[in-house]
Design a protein around this motif. Structure first.
Motif, PDB file in Angstrom:
ATOM      1  N   ASP A 164       0.840  -1.198   0.278  1.00 12.08           N
ATOM      2  CA  ASP A 164       0.127  -0.012  -0.140  1.00 12.08           C
ATOM      3  C   ASP A 164       0.882   1.187  -0.145  1.00 12.08           C
ATOM      4  N   ASP A 165       2.115   1.104  -0.578  1.00 15.83           N
ATOM      5  CA  ASP A 165       3.032   2.385  -0.537  1.00 15.83           C
ATOM      6  C   ASP A 165       2.517   3.642  -1.166  1.00 15.83           C
ATOM      7  N   ASP A 166       1.666   3.164  -2.348  1.00 17.42           N
ATOM      8  CA  ASP A 166       1.156   4.287  -3.060  1.00 17.42           C
ATOM      9  C   ASP A 166      -0.067   4.978  -2.243  1.00 17.42           C
ATOM     10  N   MET A 167      -0.582   4.278  -1.371  1.00 11.44           N
ATOM     11  CA  MET A 167      -1.870   5.032  -0.511  1.00 11.44           C
ATOM     12  C   MET A 167      -1.257   5.751   0.623  1.00 11.44           C
ATOM     13  N   GLN A 168      -0.068   5.779   0.764  1.00 14.94           N
ATOM     14  CA  GLN A 168       0.400   6.693   1.960  1.00 14.94           C
ATOM     15  C   GLN A 168       0.688   8.125   1.624  1.00 14.94           C
ATOM     16  N   VAL A 169       0.175   9.020   2.347  1.00 15.63           N
ATOM     17  CA  VAL A 169       0.145  10.627   2.293  1.00 15.63           C
ATOM     18  C   VAL A 169       1.264  11.260   1.835  1.00 15.63           C
ATOM     19  N   ARG A 170       1.649  11.706   0.784  1.00 13.37           N
ATOM     20  CA  ARG A 170       2.884  12.281   0.507  1.00 13.37           C
ATOM     21  C   ARG A 170       2.663  13.578  -0.752  1.00 13.37           C
ATOM     22  N   TRP A 171       3.500  14.472  -1.028  1.00 10.27           N
ATOM     23  CA  TRP A 171       3.481  15.223  -2.054  1.00 10.27           C
ATOM     24  C   TRP A 171       3.946  14.771  -3.340  1.00 10.27           C
ATOM     25  N   ARG A 172       2.819  15.007  -4.358  1.00  7.15           N
ATOM     26  CA  ARG A 172       3.212  14.454  -5.794  1.00  7.15           C
ATOM     27  C   ARG A 172       2.658  15.300  -6.544  1.00  7.15           C
ATOM     28  N   ASP A 173       3.284  15.446  -7.968  1.00  5.74           N
ATOM     29  CA  ASP A 173       2.859  16.104  -8.946  1.00  5.74           C
ATOM     30  C   ASP A 173       1.482  15.237  -9.686  1.00  5.74           C
ATOM     31  N   ILE A 174       0.397  16.077  -9.634  1.00  2.88           N
ATOM     32  CA  ILE A 174      -0.800  15.353 -10.151  1.00  2.88           C
ATOM     33  C   ILE A 174      -1.593  16.702 -11.001  1.00  2.88           C
ATOM     34  N   ALA A 175      -2.624  15.933 -11.737  1.00  7.82           N
ATOM     35  CA  ALA A 175      -3.488  16.922 -12.685  1.00  7.82           C
ATOM     36  C   ALA A 175      -4.746  16.830 -11.786  1.00  7.82           C
ATOM     37  N   VAL A 176      -5.501  17.860 -11.560  1.00  4.96           N
ATOM     38  CA  VAL A 176      -6.923  17.759 -11.019  1.00  4.96           C
ATOM     39  C   VAL A 176      -8.015  18.303 -12.043  1.00  4.96           C
ATOM     40  N   ILE A 177      -9.031  17.552 -12.175  1.00  5.45           N
ATOM     41  CA  ILE A 177     -10.163  17.908 -12.673  1.00  5.45           C
ATOM     42  C   ILE A 177     -11.254  18.230 -11.747  1.00  5.45           C
ATOM     43  N   PHE A 178     -11.993  19.406 -11.815  1.00  2.00           N
ATOM     44  CA  PHE A 178     -13.015  19.683 -10.972  1.00  2.00           C
ATOM     45  C   PHE A 178     -14.317  20.035 -11.681  1.00  2.00           C
ATOM     46  N   THR A 179     -15.622  19.503 -11.266  1.00  2.00           N
ATOM     47  CA  THR A 179     -16.495  19.851 -12.291  1.00  2.00           C
ATOM     48  C   THR A 179     -17.800  20.093 -11.298  1.00  2.00           C
ATOM     49  N   ASP A 180     -18.615  20.925 -11.890  1.00  2.00           N
ATOM     50  CA  ASP A 180     -19.605  21.295 -11.136  1.00  2.00           C
ATOM     51  C   ASP A 180     -20.743  21.760 -12.037  1.00  2.00           C
ATOM     52  N   ILE A 181     -22.245  21.780 -11.701  1.00  2.00           N
ATOM     53  CA  ILE A 181     -23.194  21.885 -12.556  1.00  2.00           C
ATOM     54  C   ILE A 181     -24.048  23.181 -12.225  1.00  2.00           C
ATOM     55  N   PHE A 230      -5.231  12.713 -11.638  1.00  2.00           N
ATOM     56  CA  PHE A 230      -4.246  11.828 -12.609  1.00  2.00           C
ATOM     57  C   PHE A 230      -2.821  11.935 -12.098  1.00  2.00           C
ATOM     58  N   ASN A 231      -2.210  10.867 -12.441  1.00  2.00           N
ATOM     59  CA  ASN A 231      -0.786  10.551 -11.975  1.00  2.00           C
ATOM     60  C   ASN A 231      -0.972  10.294 -10.161  1.00  2.00           C
ATOM     61  N   ALA A 232      -2.046   9.613  -9.928  1.00  2.00           N
ATOM     62  CA  ALA A 232      -2.288   9.246  -8.479  1.00  2.00           C
ATOM     63  C   ALA A 232      -3.422   8.224  -8.410  1.00  2.00           C
ATOM     64  N   PRO A 233      -3.185   6.915  -7.929  1.00  2.00           N
ATOM     65  CA  PRO A 233      -1.949   6.842  -6.981  1.00  2.00           C
ATOM     66  C   PRO A 233      -0.989   6.336  -7.832  1.00  2.00           C
ATOM     67  N   GLY A 234      -0.905   5.804  -9.148  1.00  2.00           N
ATOM     68  CA  GLY A 234       0.211   5.245  -9.827  1.00  2.00           C
ATOM     69  C   GLY A 234       0.745   6.433 -10.726  1.00  2.00           C
ATOM     70  N   ASP A 235       2.083   6.174 -11.204  1.00  2.00           N
ATOM     71  CA  ASP A 235       2.584   7.283 -11.931  1.00  2.00           C
ATOM     72  C   ASP A 235       1.982   7.199 -13.390  1.00  2.00           C
ATOM     73  N   GLN A 236       1.873   8.205 -13.897  1.00  2.00           N
ATOM     74  CA  GLN A 236       1.252   8.294 -15.425  1.00  2.00           C
ATOM     75  C   GLN A 236       2.173   9.492 -16.098  1.00  2.00           C
ATOM     76  N   ALA A 237       2.933   9.026 -16.876  1.00  2.00           N
ATOM     77  CA  ALA A 237       3.855  10.087 -17.418  1.00  2.00           C
ATOM     78  C   ALA A 237       3.121  10.865 -18.311  1.00  2.00           C
ATOM     79  N   ASP A 238       2.133  10.699 -19.013  1.00  2.00           N
ATOM     80  CA  ASP A 238       1.314  11.648 -19.821  1.00  2.00           C
ATOM     81  C   ASP A 238       0.104  12.170 -18.965  1.00  2.00           C
ATOM     82  N   TYR A 239       0.093  12.165 -17.649  1.00  2.00           N
ATOM     83  CA  TYR A 239      -0.942  12.515 -16.895  1.00  2.00           C
ATOM     84  C   TYR A 239      -1.749  13.993 -17.120  1.00  2.00           C
ATOM     85  N   ALA A 240      -0.960  14.915 -17.807  1.00  2.00           N
ATOM     86  CA  ALA A 240      -1.606  16.328 -18.200  1.00  2.00           C
ATOM     87  C   ALA A 240      -2.390  15.884 -19.381  1.00  2.00           C
ATOM     88  N   MET A 241      -1.864  15.340 -20.536  1.00  2.00           N
ATOM     89  CA  MET A 241      -2.435  15.096 -21.698  1.00  2.00           C
ATOM     90  C   MET A 241      -3.906  13.999 -21.190  1.00  2.00           C
TER      91      MET A 241
END
Length: 416
Positions: A164-181, A230-241
Motif C-alpha cells: 500500500d506504498d502508493d496509498m501513503q500521504v505524500r506530496w506528488r505532482d498531479i493533474a486535477v479536474i473539478f466539475t460542477d453543474i 491523474f498521476n495518482a496513485p500510480g505514475d502516469q507520464a502523460d497525466y496532463a494529456m
C-alpha cells in the motif's frame, strides 16, 4: 417549531409596537423576536442567536447601515432571509438591496398588516428551502457510495497483497479536474426525489465511466461536484494529456446528457470543468478505520476556481497553462491571464478545443484578435467586433469585446 426573527432598526418605539402586534404568536410560541439598533449590534446578536431564521432591517442606521449588513449576511454560510424596510422615497436603495439578495421589502411608515403577511410569506419560503435541502441531503446520502468509486488502477493496487506504498500521504505532482453543474441548487429545490435520484445516478455514473476510460481516479463526489485525479496513485507520464482529453470527453458526455433530459422536460444545467496541474498532498486520509484516497492543496483549489471562472467567460472548460503546456500538442485558445479569487498573481488559462474547431478559421481569427490585446488594444476592438459579427454565439469572443467596450485592456483579468 418556533421561528426566530431579528428586527434591526434604530427607532426606539418599534420594538414595543412589534411585540404588541405579535403578542398572540409570541404567546403561542410560533414566533420569537430579537432586536438590534444597528448593523454591528445585529451581527453580535446573530452570533448569540445562530438560530435566527429571518432578519427584518432598516436601510438607514448608525454605525453600519442595512446595505452593509446585508452584504455581511450574504457572506455567511448560513445565509439568512432578509426583509428590507425603508422609506418609499428611498426606492433606489431598496432596489439595490433586492439585487443583493434581500427576499422582500416594506416601506415606511410600516403597515403592520402588511408586515405580518410578509413575515408569513417569508417564513413559508424558508420552510420550503429547508425541505429542499433535506431532499438534497437525502439524495446525497443515497449516492454517498459513489464517493468511494476508484479507477481500475486504484482497485488493483488496493487488492495487492500488503503493498500500500502508493496509498501513503505524500506530496506528488498531479493533474486535477473539478466539475460542477450550473443551477443545481434550483433543480434540487424543484425536482421530485425520485427524478433527482435518477438524474444523479445516470449523471455521476456516466462521468465516472468517462474518467475510468482515461485511467483517472474519482477522488470525491460532493453533491453535483466531482474531483478527479491523474498521476495518482500510480505514475502516469502523460497525466496532463490524459486530464485534458478526459475533460473534453466529460464535456461531450455531459452536454449529451443535458440535451437528453431537456427533451424529457427537465432543465439540467451545463457542466463546468476546471483543470490544473501541480504539486498536492495525496494519499489515504481515512486513518485506520476508513479509506479516503484524495488530494489537498493549492493545486486542487486552483482547479476548483478555474471551474468557477467558466461562469465569467461563458466557457465550459477552463484549463491552466501548467496542464496545457504539460500536455504536449495542446489544441486550444487563450482565455487570459486570470487573477483568481484569493490570488494576487495571474494564471494563464486556455479553452481546449476539438481538432475541427481548433483548425477552423474562426479560431485563427480569435488568436489574432487576442494577440492584439497584448500589443495594440486599439486594434483589438475591431478585430473582436468582426469575429463576433460572424460568430455571435462565441461567448469568449463576446466577453473580450464587452471588456474592450467598457474600457478594459490587456489580458490580465480579475475573476471574482
Amino acid at each position: 417549531m418556533t421561528a426566530t426573527i431579528l428586527v434591526v432598526d434604530d427607532e426606539s418605539d418599534l420594538e414595543v409596537l412589534v411585540l404588541q402586534r405579535f403578542r398572540k404568536q409570541i404567546r403561542e410560541g410560533s414566533i420569537n423576536f430579537v432586536f438590534a439598533r444597528d448593523g454591528l449590534e445585529a451581527l453580535h446578536s446573530i452570533e448569540r442567536h445562530p438560530q435566527v431564521d429571518l432578519v427584518i432591517m432598516d436601510i438607514n442606521m448608525p454605525r453600519m447601515d442595512g446595505l452593509s449588513l446585508l452584504a455581511r449576511l450574504q457572506e455567511r454560510e448560513d445565509k439568512k432571509s432578509v426583509i428590507i424596510v425603508s422609506a418609499y422615497s428611498d426606492m433606489s436603495n431598496i432596489r439595490t438591496a433586492m439585487n443583493r439578495g434581500a427576499f422582500d421589502f416594506l416601506t415606511k411608515p410600516i403597515d403592520f398588516a402588511d408586515l405580518e403577511a410578509t413575515i408569513r410569506k417569508t417564513l413559508h419560503h424558508i420552510e420550503v428551502l429547508r425541505e429542499a435541502r433535506q431532499r438534497q441531503a437525502e439524495a446525497e446520502r443515497a449516492h454517498a457510495s459513489l464517493s468511494r468509486y476508484f479507477s481500475p488502477e486504484l482497485a488493483k493496487r488496493l487488492a495487492a497483497d500488503g503493498d500500500d506504498d502508493d496509498m501513503q500521504v505524500r506530496w506528488r505532482d498531479i493533474a486535477v479536474i473539478f466539475t460542477d453543474i450550473t443551477g443545481f441548487t434550483s433543480l434540487v429545490e424543484t425536482a421530485a426525489p425520485e427524478v433527482l435520484a435518477e438524474l444523479l445516478n445516470e449523471y455521476v455514473g456516466g462521468l465516472t465511466d468517462v474518467v475510468f476510460a482515461h485511467d483517472g481516479t474519482v477522488a470525491k463526489v460532493i453533491g453535483d461536484a466531482i474531483q478527479v485525479l491523474f498521476n495518482a496513485p500510480g505514475d502516469q507520464a502523460d497525466y496532463a494529456m490524459r486530464a485534458i482529453a478526459c475533460a473534453q470527453e466529460l464535456d461531450k458526455w455531459a452536454e449529451g446528457f443535458r440535451i437528453r433530459w431537456k427533451r424529457k422536460g427537465v432543465e439540467f444545467g451545463a457542466t463546468r470543468i476546471g483543470v490544473h496541474a501541480g504539486p498536492a498532498l495525496v494519499g489515504n486520509f481515512g486513518g485506520d478505520r476508513f479509506f479516503d484516497f484524495t488530494a489537498y492543496g493549492d493545486t486542487v483549489n486552483t482547479a476548483a476556481r478555474l471551474e468557477a471562472a467558466n461562469k465569467t467567460f461563458g466557457t465550459r472548460i477552463c484549463v491552466s497553462d501548467a496542464v496545457a503546456s504539460g500536455a504536449g500538442d495542446f489544441r486550444g485558445r487563450p482565455v487570459g491571464d486570470l487573477v483568481l479569487r484569493g490570488r494576487s498573481e495571474p494564471l494563464r488559462a486556455h479553452e481546449p478545443l476539438s481538432a475541427a474547431t481548433f483548425n477552423a478559421p474562426a479560431t485563427t481569427q480569435y488568436v489574432e484578435a487576442f494577440s492584439k490585446l497584448k500589443t495594440h488594444c486599439a486594434s483589438a476592438m475591431p478585430a473582436f467586433a468582426a469575429l463576433v459579427g460572424v460568430h455571435a454565439d462565441d461567448p469568449l469572443a463576446s466577453y473580450h469585446l464587452r471588456r474592450l467596450l467598457n474600457g478594459a485592456n490587456g489580458i490580465r483579468i480579475e475573476v471574482r
